[in-house]
Design a protein around this motif. Structure first.
Motif, PDB file in Angstrom:
ATOM      1  N   VAL A  35     -54.916   2.105  60.096  1.00 52.82           N
ATOM      2  CA  VAL A  35     -55.447   2.573  61.405  1.00 52.82           C
ATOM      3  C   VAL A  35     -54.397   1.697  62.364  1.00 52.82           C
ATOM      4  N   GLU A  36     -53.838   2.501  63.344  1.00 51.06           N
ATOM      5  CA  GLU A  36     -52.908   1.689  64.192  1.00 51.06           C
ATOM      6  C   GLU A  36     -53.868   1.590  65.541  1.00 51.06           C
ATOM      7  N   LEU A  37     -54.041   0.106  65.682  1.00 46.94           N
ATOM      8  CA  LEU A  37     -55.083  -0.264  66.828  1.00 46.94           C
ATOM      9  C   LEU A  37     -54.324  -0.254  68.246  1.00 46.94           C
ATOM     10  N   TRP A  38     -52.724  -0.482  68.341  1.00 48.11           N
ATOM     11  CA  TRP A  38     -52.123  -0.765  69.274  1.00 48.11           C
ATOM     12  C   TRP A  38     -50.695  -0.197  69.028  1.00 48.11           C
ATOM     13  N   SER A  39     -49.912   0.412  69.856  1.00 47.54           N
ATOM     14  CA  SER A  39     -48.620   0.576  69.973  1.00 47.54           C
ATOM     15  C   SER A  39     -47.920   0.547  71.256  1.00 47.54           C
ATOM     16  N   GLY A  40     -46.818  -0.323  71.233  1.00 44.12           N
ATOM     17  CA  GLY A  40     -46.345  -0.459  72.621  1.00 44.12           C
ATOM     18  C   GLY A  40     -44.887   0.452  72.494  1.00 44.12           C
ATOM     19  N   ILE A  41     -44.543   0.867  71.546  1.00 44.04           N
ATOM     20  CA  ILE A  41     -43.227   1.559  71.490  1.00 44.04           C
ATOM     21  C   ILE A  41     -42.857   2.442  72.523  1.00 44.04           C
ATOM     22  N   GLY A  42     -44.067   3.448  72.932  1.00 47.07           N
ATOM     23  CA  GLY A  42     -43.794   4.427  73.950  1.00 47.07           C
ATOM     24  C   GLY A  42     -44.055   3.880  75.409  1.00 47.07           C
ATOM     25  N   LYS A  43     -44.355   2.705  75.512  1.00 50.03           N
ATOM     26  CA  LYS A  43     -44.666   2.231  76.737  1.00 50.03           C
ATOM     27  C   LYS A  43     -43.478   1.503  77.315  1.00 50.03           C
ATOM     28  N   GLY A  44     -43.637   1.222  78.760  1.00 50.99           N
ATOM     29  CA  GLY A  44     -42.534   0.532  79.413  1.00 50.99           C
ATOM     30  C   GLY A  44     -41.533   1.207  79.890  1.00 50.99           C
ATOM     31  N   PRO A  45     -40.638   0.881  80.687  1.00 54.05           N
ATOM     32  CA  PRO A  45     -40.599  -0.426  81.574  1.00 54.05           C
ATOM     33  C   PRO A  45     -41.735  -0.066  82.617  1.00 54.05           C
ATOM     34  N   PRO A  46     -42.092  -1.188  83.112  1.00 54.83           N
ATOM     35  CA  PRO A  46     -41.822  -2.655  82.762  1.00 54.83           C
ATOM     36  C   PRO A  46     -42.047  -3.208  81.408  1.00 54.83           C
ATOM     37  N   ARG A  47     -41.415  -4.162  80.966  1.00 54.89           N
ATOM     38  CA  ARG A  47     -41.580  -4.650  79.656  1.00 54.89           C
ATOM     39  C   ARG A  47     -42.942  -5.150  79.459  1.00 54.89           C
ATOM     40  N   LYS A  48     -43.816  -5.659  80.417  1.00 52.54           N
ATOM     41  CA  LYS A  48     -45.270  -5.985  80.082  1.00 52.54           C
ATOM     42  C   LYS A  48     -46.239  -4.914  79.667  1.00 52.54           C
ATOM     43  N   LEU A  49     -45.925  -3.717  79.858  1.00 49.18           N
ATOM     44  CA  LEU A  49     -46.675  -2.597  79.516  1.00 49.18           C
ATOM     45  C   LEU A  49     -46.596  -2.352  77.912  1.00 49.18           C
ATOM     46  N   LYS A  50     -45.639  -3.103  77.305  1.00 48.14           N
ATOM     47  CA  LYS A  50     -45.343  -2.841  76.088  1.00 48.14           C
ATOM     48  C   LYS A  50     -46.506  -3.829  75.118  1.00 48.14           C
ATOM     49  N   PHE A  51     -47.145  -4.869  75.682  1.00 47.60           N
ATOM     50  CA  PHE A  51     -47.998  -5.738  75.275  1.00 47.60           C
ATOM     51  C   PHE A  51     -49.412  -5.294  75.802  1.00 47.60           C
ATOM     52  N   PRO A  52     -50.350  -5.363  74.348  1.00 46.21           N
ATOM     53  CA  PRO A  52     -51.919  -5.009  74.815  1.00 46.21           C
ATOM     54  C   PRO A  52     -52.399  -6.240  75.532  1.00 46.21           C
ATOM     55  N   GLN A  53     -53.619  -6.271  76.227  1.00 42.63           N
ATOM     56  CA  GLN A  53     -54.646  -6.933  76.512  1.00 42.63           C
ATOM     57  C   GLN A  53     -55.410  -7.427  75.322  1.00 42.63           C
ATOM     58  N   PRO A  54     -55.578  -8.561  74.658  1.00 41.90           N
ATOM     59  CA  PRO A  54     -56.396  -8.946  73.705  1.00 41.90           C
ATOM     60  C   PRO A  54     -57.641  -8.266  73.322  1.00 41.90           C
ATOM     61  N   GLU A  55     -58.322  -7.910  74.668  1.00 43.74           N
ATOM     62  CA  GLU A  55     -59.696  -7.277  74.526  1.00 43.74           C
ATOM     63  C   GLU A  55     -59.510  -5.975  74.172  1.00 43.74           C
ATOM     64  N   THR A  56     -58.427  -5.618  74.603  1.00 40.97           N
ATOM     65  CA  THR A  56     -58.247  -4.012  74.132  1.00 40.97           C
ATOM     66  C   THR A  56     -58.209  -3.684  72.767  1.00 40.97           C
ATOM     67  N   VAL A  57     -57.269  -4.495  72.115  1.00 35.71           N
ATOM     68  CA  VAL A  57     -57.268  -4.463  70.506  1.00 35.71           C
ATOM     69  C   VAL A  57     -58.547  -4.842  69.761  1.00 35.71           C
ATOM     70  N   VAL A  58     -59.337  -5.723  70.327  1.00 34.16           N
ATOM     71  CA  VAL A  58     -60.657  -6.065  69.822  1.00 34.16           C
ATOM     72  C   VAL A  58     -61.463  -4.879  69.858  1.00 34.16           C
ATOM     73  N   GLU A  59     -61.499  -4.054  71.059  1.00 29.52           N
ATOM     74  CA  GLU A  59     -62.460  -3.042  71.172  1.00 29.52           C
ATOM     75  C   GLU A  59     -61.994  -1.925  70.340  1.00 29.52           C
ATOM     76  N   ALA A  60     -60.567  -1.824  69.996  1.00 24.47           N
ATOM     77  CA  ALA A  60     -60.082  -0.718  69.149  1.00 24.47           C
ATOM     78  C   ALA A  60     -60.375  -1.003  67.498  1.00 24.47           C
ATOM     79  N   LEU A  61     -60.275  -2.448  67.525  1.00 26.01           N
ATOM     80  CA  LEU A  61     -60.737  -2.707  66.177  1.00 26.01           C
ATOM     81  C   LEU A  61     -62.532  -2.440  65.791  1.00 26.01           C
ATOM     82  N   LYS A  62     -63.194  -2.734  66.748  1.00 29.62           N
ATOM     83  CA  LYS A  62     -64.399  -2.376  66.447  1.00 29.62           C
ATOM     84  C   LYS A  62     -64.867  -1.001  66.431  1.00 29.62           C
TER      85      LYS A  62
END
Length: 77
Positions: free
Chosen positions: A47-74
């Motif tokens: 199950v894909e929890l996060w993908s930054g492949i289609g995001k950015g520029p700017p480069r910072k959009l390619k990385f998730p906030q850790p809380e976002t990934v935790v919520e997706a996991l739950k």
């Protein structure tokens, strides 16, 4: 370095949320310039929890906030 720092932050957040869940960083060679987080279930499905492949520029959009990934996991469990 940016990828490593973000991977460490996400893995720390995941370990904090679910201590019993093993977290592996790059078990296979990663795609160049990509940042993805996946959950591999016991039955082998992924199950894909996060993908930054289609995001950015700017480069910072390619990385998730850790809380976002935790919520997706739950929500995936």
């Amino acid at each position: 370095r940016v990828y490593g720092r973000n991977a460490a932050a996400v893995s720390e957040a995941l370990r904090g949320a679910m201590a019993h869940l093993p977290v592996d960083i790059n078990p296979r060679p990663p795609r160049r310039n990509s940042f993805e987080v996946s959950l591999v279930k016991e039955d082998g499905s992924t199950v894909e929890l996060w993908s930054g492949i289609g995001k950015g520029p700017p480069r910072k959009l390619k990385f998730p906030q850790p809380e976002t990934v935790v919520e997706a996991l739950k929500s995936s469990l």
